[in-house]
Design a protein around this motif. Sequence first.
Motif, PDB file in Angstrom:
ATOM      1  N   SER A  31     -12.528   3.372  -3.262  1.00 43.72           N
ATOM      2  CA  SER A  31     -11.274   3.127  -2.351  1.00 43.72           C
ATOM      3  C   SER A  31     -10.870   1.795  -2.221  1.00 43.72           C
ATOM      4  O   SER A  31      -9.726   1.735  -2.372  1.00 43.72           O
ATOM      5  N   LEU A  32     -11.648   0.906  -2.635  1.00 47.27           N
ATOM      6  CA  LEU A  32     -11.122  -0.431  -2.467  1.00 47.27           C
ATOM      7  C   LEU A  32     -10.551  -0.710  -3.911  1.00 47.27           C
ATOM      8  O   LEU A  32      -9.458  -1.566  -3.865  1.00 47.27           O
ATOM      9  N   TRP A  33     -11.064  -0.230  -4.703  1.00 45.54           N
ATOM     10  CA  TRP A  33     -10.241  -0.255  -6.064  1.00 45.54           C
ATOM     11  C   TRP A  33      -8.847   0.356  -6.189  1.00 45.54           C
ATOM     12  O   TRP A  33      -8.135   0.051  -6.529  1.00 45.54           O
ATOM     13  N   CYS A  34      -8.857   1.490  -5.428  1.00 44.72           N
ATOM     14  CA  CYS A  34      -7.405   2.107  -5.283  1.00 44.72           C
ATOM     15  C   CYS A  34      -6.476   1.107  -4.371  1.00 44.72           C
ATOM     16  O   CYS A  34      -5.320   1.078  -4.869  1.00 44.72           O
ATOM     17  N   LEU A  35      -6.875   0.301  -3.565  1.00 38.95           N
ATOM     18  CA  LEU A  35      -6.311  -0.620  -2.849  1.00 38.95           C
ATOM     19  C   LEU A  35      -5.676  -1.724  -3.657  1.00 38.95           C
ATOM     20  O   LEU A  35      -4.679  -2.321  -3.452  1.00 38.95           O
ATOM     21  N   THR A  36      -6.465  -2.080  -4.655  1.00 35.77           N
ATOM     22  CA  THR A  36      -6.107  -3.285  -5.526  1.00 35.77           C
ATOM     23  C   THR A  36      -5.133  -2.869  -6.593  1.00 35.77           C
ATOM     24  O   THR A  36      -4.072  -3.884  -6.797  1.00 35.77           O
ATOM     25  N   GLY A  37      -5.111  -1.721  -7.058  1.00 33.81           N
ATOM     26  CA  GLY A  37      -3.891  -1.296  -8.026  1.00 33.81           C
ATOM     27  C   GLY A  37      -4.159  -1.828  -9.137  1.00 33.81           C
ATOM     28  O   GLY A  37      -3.545  -1.801 -10.446  1.00 33.81           O
ATOM     29  N   ARG A  38      -5.434  -2.400  -9.304  1.00 35.66           N
ATOM     30  CA  ARG A  38      -5.908  -3.252 -11.043  1.00 35.66           C
ATOM     31  C   ARG A  38      -7.096  -2.178 -11.696  1.00 35.66           C
ATOM     32  O   ARG A  38      -7.504  -2.716 -12.576  1.00 35.66           O
ATOM     33  N   TYR A  39      -7.091  -1.293 -11.286  1.00 35.39           N
ATOM     34  CA  TYR A  39      -8.143  -0.349 -11.936  1.00 35.39           C
ATOM     35  C   TYR A  39      -7.750   0.136 -13.241  1.00 35.39           C
ATOM     36  O   TYR A  39      -8.631  -0.039 -14.150  1.00 35.39           O
ATOM     37  N   GLY A  40      -6.407   0.096 -13.420  1.00 35.36           N
ATOM     38  CA  GLY A  40      -6.098   0.753 -14.859  1.00 35.36           C
ATOM     39  C   GLY A  40      -6.361  -0.511 -15.865  1.00 35.36           C
ATOM     40  O   GLY A  40      -6.757   0.059 -16.825  1.00 35.36           O
ATOM     41  N   ASP A  41      -5.902  -1.681 -15.412  1.00 39.36           N
ATOM     42  CA  ASP A  41      -6.153  -2.789 -16.401  1.00 39.36           C
ATOM     43  C   ASP A  41      -7.674  -2.989 -16.802  1.00 39.36           C
ATOM     44  O   ASP A  41      -8.288  -3.260 -17.781  1.00 39.36           O
ATOM     45  N   LEU A  42      -8.388  -2.905 -15.649  1.00 40.59           N
ATOM     46  CA  LEU A  42     -10.018  -3.041 -15.888  1.00 40.59           C
ATOM     47  C   LEU A  42     -10.349  -1.930 -16.841  1.00 40.59           C
ATOM     48  O   LEU A  42     -11.449  -2.205 -17.551  1.00 40.59           O
ATOM     49  N   LEU A  43      -9.873  -0.660 -16.587  1.00 42.62           N
ATOM     50  CA  LEU A  43     -10.584   0.503 -17.500  1.00 42.62           C
ATOM     51  C   LEU A  43     -10.237   0.225 -19.214  1.00 42.62           C
ATOM     52  O   LEU A  43     -10.922   0.330 -19.758  1.00 42.62           O
TER      53      LEU A  43
ATOM     54  N   ILE B 292       0.867  -1.269   0.064  1.00 41.95           N
ATOM     55  CA  ILE B 292      -0.136   0.091   0.011  1.00 41.95           C
ATOM     56  C   ILE B 292       0.796   1.202   0.076  1.00 41.95           C
ATOM     57  O   ILE B 292       1.817   1.423   1.027  1.00 41.95           O
ATOM     58  N   SER B 293       0.675   2.015  -0.943  1.00 43.26           N
ATOM     59  CA  SER B 293       1.489   3.086  -1.231  1.00 43.26           C
ATOM     60  C   SER B 293       1.063   4.296  -0.745  1.00 43.26           C
ATOM     61  O   SER B 293      -0.036   4.530  -0.533  1.00 43.26           O
ATOM     62  N   SER B 294       1.712   5.552  -0.440  1.00 44.85           N
ATOM     63  CA  SER B 294       1.284   6.737  -0.219  1.00 44.85           C
ATOM     64  C   SER B 294       0.447   7.350  -1.243  1.00 44.85           C
ATOM     65  O   SER B 294      -0.571   7.995  -1.010  1.00 44.85           O
ATOM     66  N   ALA B 295       0.669   7.067  -2.491  1.00 39.56           N
ATOM     67  CA  ALA B 295      -0.303   7.602  -3.387  1.00 39.56           C
ATOM     68  C   ALA B 295      -1.653   6.979  -3.251  1.00 39.56           C
ATOM     69  O   ALA B 295      -2.702   7.694  -3.587  1.00 39.56           O
TER      70      ALA B 295
END
Length: 472
Positions: A373-385, A140-143
């Motif tokens: 917020s949960l999507w932020c934690l997964t880090g997979r939103y870019g692929d899904l988009l 989990i990053s600060s970003a």
Amino acid sequence: MNKINNQEFKKSLGLLDATMLVAGSMIGSGIFIVSSDIARNTGSAGWLMIVWLISGFMTLAAALSYGELSAMFPRAGGQYIYLKEAYGPLVSFTFGWTFFAVIQTATIAAVGVAFSKFTAYLFPVLDEDVFLLTVGDYHISSAQVLAIAVILLLTFINTRGVQNGKTLQTTLTLIKILSLVLLVLFGFYAFDGAIWEQNWAVENRWNLHRLNADGSTDNYYFLGAMGAVSAALVGALFSSDSWHASSAVAGEIKNPQRNIGLSLALGTIIVTVIYLLTNLMYTGVLSMQEMASAPKDRVAMVAAQEIFGPVGISILAIMIMVSTFGCNNGLILAGARIYYSMAQDGLFFKKTASLNKNAVPGYALWLQGIIASLWCLTGRYGDLLDMITCVVVIFYVLCVVGIFILRVKRPDVPRPYKAFGYPIIPALYILTAVLFIVLLVIYKPQFTWPGIIITLMGIPLYYFVKRRNMQE
């Protein structure tokens, strides 16, 4: 009727507010990034501009067509309402499910993290590579934490009433439109004649080919070239998405029969012109190779350094921070109204069918914020988009086809505004969009099947919800 517990939506949004909601929801971080991938897929300045022109035509044609639907059904929910009226609850629920599960929530997450990434140019401690928690291979990053904080802050602001959300949206959108216009003007002032000649030379401008980041090139065969243009369109269409935002808040717009359609047209025209000028400016300050090889695809950062020198990075970082912050406010404001409308039909969580004391769907806003917020934690939103772009266009096509269906099915419904250029413009949009979808399915299956599968999951879910409602 948009009324629950003696609360009803307040008509607080004028034409300027609705237009700024459309433009502000469209302009996020995409215009600063996706041209790098488009440059790699097309390899030439001429085709770079053609991709943006096609995207602009598709967006504007769809927006002008939606004007008829918005005037016929000026109720909160936008696309969900149009699909229900044209096809029935199964199709509209499937859209609503996909919208909630991925389209809107993952977009909010992606825009939130984009805000954090560019904030890190000013405050490196907020970079995505600065980990606050590590468990095995998961970080989990600060970003990510900052993105969640921004999403929850904007959600809170919007639960306090539409007046707060609209003031923030209109102000930030006017600022970022002005900022982009100034960037374009300064870019043309820093115009490099040699680079322009190189990019627009007769032998280069229409030479469609693959331009790799390392400088190597690959030629396309005919069908491969069409697939490459379709892949390039994914980024351009994503950058132009959410153009329908004002239709989702129809219940809060003054004189909706007039102002929704007009705001869709004005907002998309403003953004399309800015996008075209921005990319034309890129070709005057950067070579195609520089665009294709921009670090992390941040082509606007490279252009800003050429225009402003070392201070350019800070200038553009602030621009993108304002842009993404305002974009997310618009997405958050508009998205919750669709879940509200689904709940009104008994197809979503019951509490989302109510308005809070400030006459906004507070529960729907918080639920949306939590999922994003949960999507932020997964880090997979870019692929899904990337995966969902095809599905988004499919639903746009269904809505535009719905205009033809409703002209036959519901000829008695008043139409204060009729689709511009009907039937030619809507038909051209349908043909262009269907061709885009078919080419993606054939040549870029990674952009299609995952999103289609997520969408199809909504069908059994609809029957489950329907059966549960019958038992109650």
